[in-house]
Design an enzyme around this catalytic site. Structure first.
Site, short mmCIF file in Angstrom:
data_model
loop_
_atom_site.label_atom_id
_atom_site.label_comp_id
_atom_site.label_asym_id
_atom_site.label_seq_id
_atom_site.Cartn_x
_atom_site.Cartn_y
_atom_site.Cartn_z
CE LYS A 179 -11.63 -0.97 -10.46
NZ LYS A 179 -11.79 0.30 -9.77
CD GLU A 253 -0.89 2.67 1.36
OE1 GLU A 253 -1.49 3.06 2.38
OE2 GLU A 253 -0.84 3.30 0.30
CB CYS A 287 -3.05 6.61 2.89
SG CYS A 287 -1.57 6.22 1.92
CD GLU A 388 -7.58 7.52 5.58
OE1 GLU A 388 -6.41 7.67 5.22
OE2 GLU A 388 -8.29 6.54 5.26
#
Length: 501
Positions: A179, A253, A287, A388
């Site tokens: 996906k 992750e 990230c 973040e």
């Protein structure tokens, strides 16, 4: 030029979405529609999982050498179609072709090489030595594939992430349903279409669509044995909860807030170039970006001044232009969120060293560029310090005692990346060992290699990817024990229940 309209790939065939709906994929530089992706739903996921489950019956028994050969040939297919894939990837993500050619594609090629070369020597079967106590047994430890794996990728490196997850899954003998991110699926769908000529039908399936429809259906599907997800912590938590209902294996992750510690002896030019690279590669939409920089007071002002100079030399523009060194935010909602963080930094009292708002590019009035932004005087109570941002925003924190810098670096819910900048890379190992992160660089950032695994600590996720060891996450261990003793009276443990005759 016509734009591609892509269908699902299920059992080796193009399958239109059962909803009949499609998603517009927007070029974040031009603002134009770059393609259309099928808007999948639970019914499409059911069909893909059924196809993958059927294919698993035979694929799991495919000889390891055959799987390795198929994986090796993937590199040839990618190479023969490289320009098309680069164009599709850049068009819907805004990622520069320079980065794709220099980073993403070479990494994918290395991943393919690692699994093609390492698969046949991988210990799928182990034979421990025969022990005489309690009696002689032959023990065989076998690692077997799990079944159907759902692979959910992020929008900041779709092709890279799809192969990162798909290769170990099918190398281990599993089948997959991929996906891709709903905003960035063009290259993934095309690449997996090309792979169909190498693989039996149903081994690799692709269902595109929104996370709440396709991602949620995969995560809760009883026919899926494992989910591997790259993306936000919020979505990762939802996936973990959904997967728990059927005890799926999960690899996550997630986010990061990478701290870099600049020691007093750090070379200014190396550190300035490295630290700007650390927070600006992919315009900060990675990230593992280094977004908190702890700088010793003795070199703080000089280093910040040089970084501001370097940032001023970046060029925003088309992702297809080789001179472009700064790309846009990937989509409108994210662009506005990043700008919101910049405004919060100003409001909470951080000092703006450079940047601080939208970046206008004359040729692309609808583009979503953000000025590379460096804040100083950042404190731990600020949003830009803790959360973040996933954009070209750096928080610089001045320190005087390295013990304080280490404590602050580790005082985060994240633990994905960290780094040390120094003139003494050997001596810096003592600092690096104390940083709580899955990957710690010394005098570098963003460097990855297939010789090491990749993953996070704390709320940055769990599980490992990239190298051959990532096969472990796609395998189930089974023990076979055979006894050589046939006299029931001589069986070591039978006497605990039965009388010896």
């Amino acid at each position: 030029m016509s734009i591609p309209t892509q269908q699902h790939i299920i059992n080796g065939e193009f399958v239109p979405p059962s909803s009949g709906q499609y998603i517009d994929l927007i070029d974040p530089v031009s603002g134009q529609v770059a393609g259309k992706a099928a808007a999948g739903n639970a019914a499409d996921v059911d069909a893909a999982v059924a196809a993958a489950a059927e294919a698993f019956k035979t694929w799991k028994n495919t000889p390891t050498s055959e799987r390795a050969g198929i994986i090796a040939r993937m590199a040839l297919v990618l190479g023969a179609n490289l320009e098309e894939l680069l164009t599709l990837e850049a068009a819907c993500t805004g990622l520069g072709v320079t980065r794709l050619k220099g980073f993403d594609i070479p990494a994918v090629m290395q991943f393919i090489q690692i699994f093609a070369e390492g698969l046949e020597s991988y210990p799928f079967v182990e034979y421990p030595p025969v022990r005489l106590a309690p009696e002689a047994h032959d023990v065989r430890v076998v690692k077997q594939p799990l079944g159907v794996c759902g692979l959910i990728t992020a929008w900041n490196g779709p092709l890279f992430l799809a192969f990162l997850k798909m290769l170990p899954a099918i190398a281990a003998g599993n089948t997959v349903v991929i996906k891709p991110a709903e905003t960035a699926s063009l290259a993934v769908v095309r690449a997996m279409e090309l792979m169909q000529d190498l693989l039996p039908p149903g081994v690799v399936n692709v269902v595109t669509g929104y996370g709440q429809d396709v991602g949620a259906a995969l995560s809760s599907h009883p026919g899926v044995a494992k989910i591997s997800f790259t993306g936000s912590g919020r979505t990762g938590t939802m996936i973990q909860k959904a997967a728990a209902e059927t005890m799926k294996r999960v690899t996550l992750e997630l986010g990061g807030k990478g701290p870099g510690i600049v020691l007093p002896d750090a070379p200014i030019e190396l550190t300035a170039r490295g630290a700007t690279f650390g927070f600006l590669l992919g315009s900060g939409q990675i990230c593992i970006s280094g977004t908190r920089l702890f700088v010793h007071e003795s070199i703080h002002d000089e280093l910040v001044a040089r970084m501001v100079e370097l940032v001023g030399n970046l060029k925003a523009g088309s992702q297809f232009a080789p001179e472009t060194t700064l790309g846009p935010m990937a989509y409108r909602e994210h662009y506005e969120r990043v700008l919101g963080y910049v405004e919060s930094g100003k409001a909470e009292g951080a000092t703006l060293a450079c940047g601080g708002g939208p970046l206008q590019v004359d040729e692309y009035s609808d583009a979503m560029f953000v000025q590379p932004t460096i804040f100083t005087d950042v404190t731990p109570d600020m949003k830009i310090y803790n959360e973040e941002i996933f954009g070209p925003v750096l928080s610089v924190i001045k320190y005087s005692d390295v013990e304080d810098a280490i404590a602050l670096a580790n005082d985060s819910c994240y633990g994905l990346s960290a780094g040390v900048w120094t003139g003494d890379p050997i001596g810096a190992q003592a600092v690096a060992q104390r940083l709580e992160a899955g990957t710690v660089w010394v005098n570098d950032w963003h460097a990855i290699t297939g010789d090491m695994s990749f993953g996070g600590h704390k709320q940055s996720g769990y599980g490992r990817e990239i190298n051959i060891a990532s096969l472990e996450g796609y395998l189930e261990t089974k023990n076979y024990m055979t006894s050589f003793e046939t006299d029931p009276n001589a069986k070591a443990f039978f006497g605990l229940v039965h009388q010896v005759v």
